[in-house]
Motif scaffolding. Structure first.
Motif, PDB file in Angstrom:
ATOM      1  N   LEU A  76      -2.208  -5.254   5.028  1.00 42.14           N
ATOM      2  CA  LEU A  76      -3.215  -4.582   4.212  1.00 42.14           C
ATOM      3  C   LEU A  76      -3.712  -3.313   4.911  1.00 42.14           C
ATOM      4  CD1 LEU A  76      -4.717  -5.100   1.495  1.00 42.14           C
ATOM      5  CD2 LEU A  76      -6.555  -6.129   2.848  1.00 42.14           C
ATOM      6  N   GLY A  77      -3.941  -3.408   6.222  1.00 45.06           N
ATOM      7  CA  GLY A  77      -4.362  -2.232   6.975  1.00 45.06           C
ATOM      8  C   GLY A  77      -3.281  -1.183   7.059  1.00 45.06           C
ATOM      9  N   LEU A  78      -2.014  -1.613   7.151  1.00 46.26           N
ATOM     10  CA  LEU A  78      -0.888  -0.669   7.176  1.00 46.26           C
ATOM     11  C   LEU A  78      -0.834   0.129   5.880  1.00 46.26           C
ATOM     12  CD1 LEU A  78       1.756   0.396   8.477  1.00 46.26           C
ATOM     13  CD2 LEU A  78       2.928  -1.521   7.375  1.00 46.26           C
ATOM     14  N   ALA A  79      -0.998  -0.554   4.761  1.00 43.25           N
ATOM     15  CA  ALA A  79      -0.997   0.143   3.472  1.00 43.25           C
ATOM     16  C   ALA A  79      -2.120   1.173   3.402  1.00 43.25           C
ATOM     17  CB  ALA A  79      -1.134  -0.872   2.336  1.00 43.25           C
ATOM     18  N   LYS A  80      -3.270   0.791   3.917  1.00 41.67           N
ATOM     19  CA  LYS A  80      -4.420   1.694   3.860  1.00 41.67           C
ATOM     20  C   LYS A  80      -4.219   2.924   4.745  1.00 41.67           C
ATOM     21  CE  LYS A  80      -9.437   1.829   4.547  1.00 41.67           C
ATOM     22  NZ  LYS A  80      -9.698   2.430   3.225  1.00 41.67           N
ATOM     23  N   ILE A  81      -3.725   2.698   5.967  1.00 39.58           N
ATOM     24  CA  ILE A  81      -3.571   3.828   6.879  1.00 39.58           C
ATOM     25  C   ILE A  81      -2.477   4.772   6.382  1.00 39.58           C
ATOM     26  CG2 ILE A  81      -1.847   2.888   8.512  1.00 39.58           C
ATOM     27  CD1 ILE A  81      -3.686   3.982  10.762  1.00 39.58           C
ATOM     28  N   ASN A  82      -1.434   4.234   5.779  1.00 41.98           N
ATOM     29  CA  ASN A  82      -0.388   5.102   5.247  1.00 41.98           C
ATOM     30  C   ASN A  82      -0.851   5.841   4.003  1.00 41.98           C
ATOM     31  OD1 ASN A  82       1.554   4.795   7.217  1.00 41.98           O
ATOM     32  ND2 ASN A  82       2.506   3.021   6.239  1.00 41.98           N
ATOM     33  N   ALA A  83      -1.672   5.190   3.196  1.00 45.55           N
ATOM     34  CA  ALA A  83      -2.209   5.858   2.008  1.00 45.55           C
ATOM     35  C   ALA A  83      -3.115   7.029   2.385  1.00 45.55           C
ATOM     36  CB  ALA A  83      -2.969   4.856   1.140  1.00 45.55           C
ATOM     37  N   SER A  84      -3.693   6.954   3.611  1.00 47.61           N
ATOM     38  CA  SER A  84      -4.589   8.029   4.052  1.00 47.61           C
ATOM     39  C   SER A  84      -3.880   9.052   4.940  1.00 47.61           C
ATOM     40  CB  SER A  84      -5.781   7.425   4.804  1.00 47.61           C
ATOM     41  OG  SER A  84      -5.355   6.760   5.981  1.00 47.61           O
ATOM     42  N   GLY A  85      -2.537   8.989   4.996  1.00 51.27           N
ATOM     43  CA  GLY A  85      -1.799  10.020   5.711  1.00 51.27           C
ATOM     44  C   GLY A  85      -1.061   9.555   6.944  1.00 51.27           C
ATOM     45  N   GLY A  86      -1.187   8.275   7.290  1.00 54.55           N
ATOM     46  CA  GLY A  86      -0.457   7.748   8.432  1.00 54.55           C
ATOM     47  C   GLY A  86      -0.993   8.253   9.751  1.00 54.55           C
ATOM     48  N   LEU A  87      -0.114   8.365  10.745  1.00 48.85           N
ATOM     49  CA  LEU A  87      -0.469   8.887  12.060  1.00 48.85           C
ATOM     50  C   LEU A  87       0.440  10.060  12.399  1.00 48.85           C
ATOM     51  CD1 LEU A  87      -0.923   5.556  14.088  1.00 48.85           C
ATOM     52  CD2 LEU A  87      -2.723   7.080  13.238  1.00 48.85           C
ATOM     53  N   GLY A  88      -0.142  11.115  12.910  1.00 47.84           N
ATOM     54  CA  GLY A  88       0.642  12.298  13.229  1.00 47.84           C
ATOM     55  C   GLY A  88       1.265  12.942  12.022  1.00 47.84           C
ATOM     56  N   GLY A  89       0.666  12.705  10.852  1.00 47.65           N
ATOM     57  CA  GLY A  89       1.167  13.321   9.632  1.00 47.65           C
ATOM     58  C   GLY A  89       2.322  12.604   8.980  1.00 47.65           C
ATOM     59  N   LYS A  90       2.678  11.411   9.495  1.00 45.39           N
ATOM     60  CA  LYS A  90       3.800  10.662   8.927  1.00 45.39           C
ATOM     61  C   LYS A  90       3.397   9.201   8.736  1.00 45.39           C
ATOM     62  CE  LYS A  90       7.372  13.565  10.985  1.00 45.39           C
ATOM     63  NZ  LYS A  90       6.425  14.501  11.606  1.00 45.39           N
ATOM     64  N   PRO A  91       4.007   8.514   7.750  1.00 36.82           N
ATOM     65  CA  PRO A  91       3.701   7.091   7.550  1.00 36.82           C
ATOM     66  C   PRO A  91       4.064   6.273   8.790  1.00 36.82           C
ATOM     67  CG  PRO A  91       4.911   7.969   5.678  1.00 36.82           C
ATOM     68  CD  PRO A  91       4.964   9.020   6.753  1.00 36.82           C
ATOM     69  N   VAL A  92       3.228   5.298   9.085  1.00 38.22           N
ATOM     70  CA  VAL A  92       3.508   4.386  10.191  1.00 38.22           C
ATOM     71  C   VAL A  92       4.599   3.417   9.758  1.00 38.22           C
ATOM     72  CG1 VAL A  92       2.550   2.603  11.695  1.00 38.22           C
ATOM     73  CG2 VAL A  92       1.146   4.572  11.028  1.00 38.22           C
ATOM     74  N   GLU A  93       5.539   3.145  10.640  1.00 39.11           N
ATOM     75  CA  GLU A  93       6.596   2.173  10.393  1.00 39.11           C
ATOM     76  C   GLU A  93       6.283   0.907  11.174  1.00 39.11           C
ATOM     77  OE1 GLU A  93      11.471   1.722  10.893  1.00 39.11           O
ATOM     78  OE2 GLU A  93      10.434   3.550  11.553  1.00 39.11           O
ATOM     79  N   MET A  94       6.445  -0.250  10.530  1.00 37.25           N
ATOM     80  CA  MET A  94       6.167  -1.515  11.210  1.00 37.25           C
ATOM     81  C   MET A  94       7.343  -2.473  11.040  1.00 37.25           C
ATOM     82  SD  MET A  94       2.824  -3.996  11.034  1.00 37.25           S
ATOM     83  CE  MET A  94       3.082  -4.794   9.447  1.00 37.25           C
ATOM     84  N   VAL A  95       7.799  -3.048  12.139  1.00 33.12           N
ATOM     85  CA  VAL A  95       8.849  -4.055  12.127  1.00 33.12           C
ATOM     86  C   VAL A  95       8.198  -5.398  12.440  1.00 33.12           C
ATOM     87  CG1 VAL A  95      11.087  -4.749  13.042  1.00 33.12           C
ATOM     88  CG2 VAL A  95      10.426  -2.334  13.058  1.00 33.12           C
ATOM     89  N   THR A  96       8.379  -6.371  11.561  1.00 32.01           N
ATOM     90  CA  THR A  96       7.740  -7.680  11.709  1.00 32.01           C
ATOM     91  C   THR A  96       8.785  -8.751  11.949  1.00 32.01           C
ATOM     92  OG1 THR A  96       5.927  -7.063  10.223  1.00 32.01           O
ATOM     93  CG2 THR A  96       6.333  -9.420  10.517  1.00 32.01           C
ATOM     94  N   GLN A  97       8.556  -9.610  12.953  1.00 28.64           N
ATOM     95  CA  GLN A  97       9.448 -10.744  13.163  1.00 28.64           C
ATOM     96  C   GLN A  97       8.666 -11.988  13.554  1.00 28.64           C
ATOM     97  OE1 GLN A  97      12.939  -9.431  15.604  1.00 28.64           O
ATOM     98  NE2 GLN A  97      13.938  -9.616  13.622  1.00 28.64           N
ATOM     99  N   ASP A  98       9.168 -13.100  13.055  1.00 25.28           N
ATOM    100  CA  ASP A  98       8.578 -14.419  13.269  1.00 25.28           C
ATOM    101  C   ASP A  98       9.048 -14.983  14.603  1.00 25.28           C
ATOM    102  OD1 ASP A  98       7.673 -17.031  13.075  1.00 25.28           O
ATOM    103  OD2 ASP A  98       9.120 -17.624  11.523  1.00 25.28           O
ATOM    104  N   ASN A  99       8.091 -15.315  15.483  1.00 20.56           N
ATOM    105  CA  ASN A  99       8.483 -15.944  16.744  1.00 20.56           C
ATOM    106  C   ASN A  99       8.436 -17.469  16.677  1.00 20.56           C
ATOM    107  OD1 ASN A  99       5.396 -15.491  17.090  1.00 20.56           O
ATOM    108  ND2 ASN A  99       5.896 -16.975  18.682  1.00 20.56           N
ATOM    109  N   GLN A 100       8.193 -18.015  15.462  1.00 22.09           N
ATOM    110  CA  GLN A 100       8.288 -19.449  15.193  1.00 22.09           C
ATOM    111  C   GLN A 100       7.386 -20.289  16.105  1.00 22.09           C
ATOM    112  OE1 GLN A 100      12.446 -20.560  15.187  1.00 22.09           O
ATOM    113  NE2 GLN A 100      13.002 -18.889  13.827  1.00 22.09           N
ATOM    114  N   SER A 101       6.246 -19.726  16.513  1.00 21.60           N
ATOM    115  CA  SER A 101       5.276 -20.420  17.373  1.00 21.60           C
ATOM    116  C   SER A 101       5.845 -20.746  18.748  1.00 21.60           C
ATOM    117  CB  SER A 101       4.755 -21.695  16.694  1.00 21.60           C
ATOM    118  OG  SER A 101       4.144 -21.422  15.455  1.00 21.60           O
TER     119      SER A 101
END
Length: 413
Positions: A76-101
């Protein structure tokens, strides 16, 4: 790997099973041999690339309820920060992976994110063992690691785990979670306390610190029980707790185990005469617990009752996306971490890891938690947070019963 509107979201199945105890240290030690090199990352906002984040989160396994809540808040925060211009003028990219606890998988993912994905920053983890694994690897490379979940640091009075490394510990500390609840509960409900927790480092640290504070308050420990992660049958533990006849049970049972424990405590009659408090009383567990925890009290850093415009906006966005009901505290922390990350990157004026990490020291951040700016301490990079004692009302409202004020982290270097 699949792509979302706001970045890259992927999950790869690595080995399923691993020991929570000891695996973290072994995984970190295996990498310390001088053969790892820090990736070469372009610095400055003029680089033709996005700021890239690696998100390590337990979406399966016994800690998955907290992991799923963390994912919701961070996306949700990623969507908000990208909607407001991202960082350094570009959308933030996020890679998500499950470490299975699994801490061992968390360490593998941290190495993969840094070496292969060439992330600028790592965020996530839930248990202390996961945090230890990722912290060690991130510090070897000098990659900033924003840790979100409460309590995953050395106990108050000890040298902070983040000292000399690259971790930014944004979760609440043991001191902040324990100090307010001991005098509150002893004065209202009694001085005979029992302790129960999941059997790994953080619950034991939490319990030991709470026992010392209870002694200062004139209380006594009548029972102490720990159970392995993944425990399904809590009947024998609850039988021992009932036999001790405590006034209060302080629980540091985590994840799905917390749900199983509270349900069993309710159905087996422990909660009929005994109050329960502690980290097991999380909003993300309420839909599964319902009336079992109504009328109980706990300490919280976050509640929707915090009255400021930034929190009101977060509540609207969260409920528009995920519906009504309790807002998990870890979801609020994950959402709010973007305020810290954005402030640090803007202050650094660069994506360079050393500059971003240095920018966190003495950083002042406008947060959803307070009208006043919060400050990141130098060296330990911990935060003094406003804390609240909340009563859980029917329907899952964490109502502020008493403000504990702004509490120090207790972490020093």
């Amino acid at each position: 790997m699949k792509h979302s509107k706001f970045g890259v979201i992927g999950s790869s199945p690595i080995s399923r099973r691993g020991l929570l105890k000891g695996a973290a240290g072994a995984a970190v030690a295996a990498g310390v041999g001088g053969t790892w090199t820090r990736p070469s990352l372009a610095s400055g906002f003029t680089a033709e690339r996005s700021f890239k984040i690696g998100f390590i989160v337990p979406l399966t396994g016994p800690i998955s309820p907290e992991g799923e809540a963390m994912r919701r808040g961070l996306e949700l925060g990623l969507a908000k920060i990208n909607a407001s211009g991202g960082l350094g003028g570009k959308p933030v990219e996020m890679v998500t992976q499950d470490n299975q606890s699994q801490p061992s998988m968390a360490s593998m993912l941290a190495k993969k994110f840094i070496q292969q994905e060439k992330v600028d920053l790592i965020v996530g983890t839930v248990t202390y063992d996961e945090t230890t694994a990722v912290r060690g690897i991130a510090s070897i490379y000098g990659t900033p690691f924003v840790q979100l979940e409460a309590g995953n640091y050395a106990a108050a009075g000890n040298k902070a785990d983040s000292c000399g490394g690259s971790m930014i510990p944004l979760g609440e500390t043991v001191l902040q979670m324990v100090d307010p609840i001991i005098p509150f509960m002893t004065s209202r409900f009694g001085k005979k306390w029992a302790f129960v927790g999941s059997d790994y480092q953080f619950p034991r640290d939490y319990t030991n610190y709470a026992k010392a504070k209870l002694a200062e308050a004139g209380g006594t420990v009548v029972a102490e029980e720990f159970a392995p992660l993944g425990t399904g049958d809590w009947s024998s533990v609850i039988s021992k707790l009932k036999a001790a006849a405590p006034d209060v049970v302080l629980s540091s049972v985590v994840g799905g185990d917390a749900i199983a424990f509270i349900k069993a405590a309710d159905s087996l009659g422990l909660l009929a005469k005994t109050k329960v408090t502690g980290i097991s009383l999380q909003p993300e567990f309420y839909p599964a617990l319902g009336s079992a925890v109504d009328g109980q009290f706990t300490v919280a850093r976050y509640t929707p009752e915090i009255n400021n415009e930034r929190n009101a906006e977060f509540i609207r966005e969260y409920r528009n996306t995920h519906g009504e009901g309790p807002i998990p505290s870890v979801a609020s922390a994950a959402f709010d971490c973007w305020n810290f990350i954005r402030a640090a990157v803007q202050r650094a004026g660069s994506f360079d890891a050393d500059k971003v990490l240095g920018a966190f020291d003495n950083l002042e951040v406008r947060s959803i938690l307070s009208e006043e700016a919060l400050k990141v301490a130098p060296a330990s990079r911990a935060v003094d947070y406003p804390m609240y004692i909340c009563e859980i009302l029917p329907g899952g409202t964490w109502k502020i019963a008493e403000s504990a004020g702004v509490l120090p982290s207790g972490l020093t270097c």
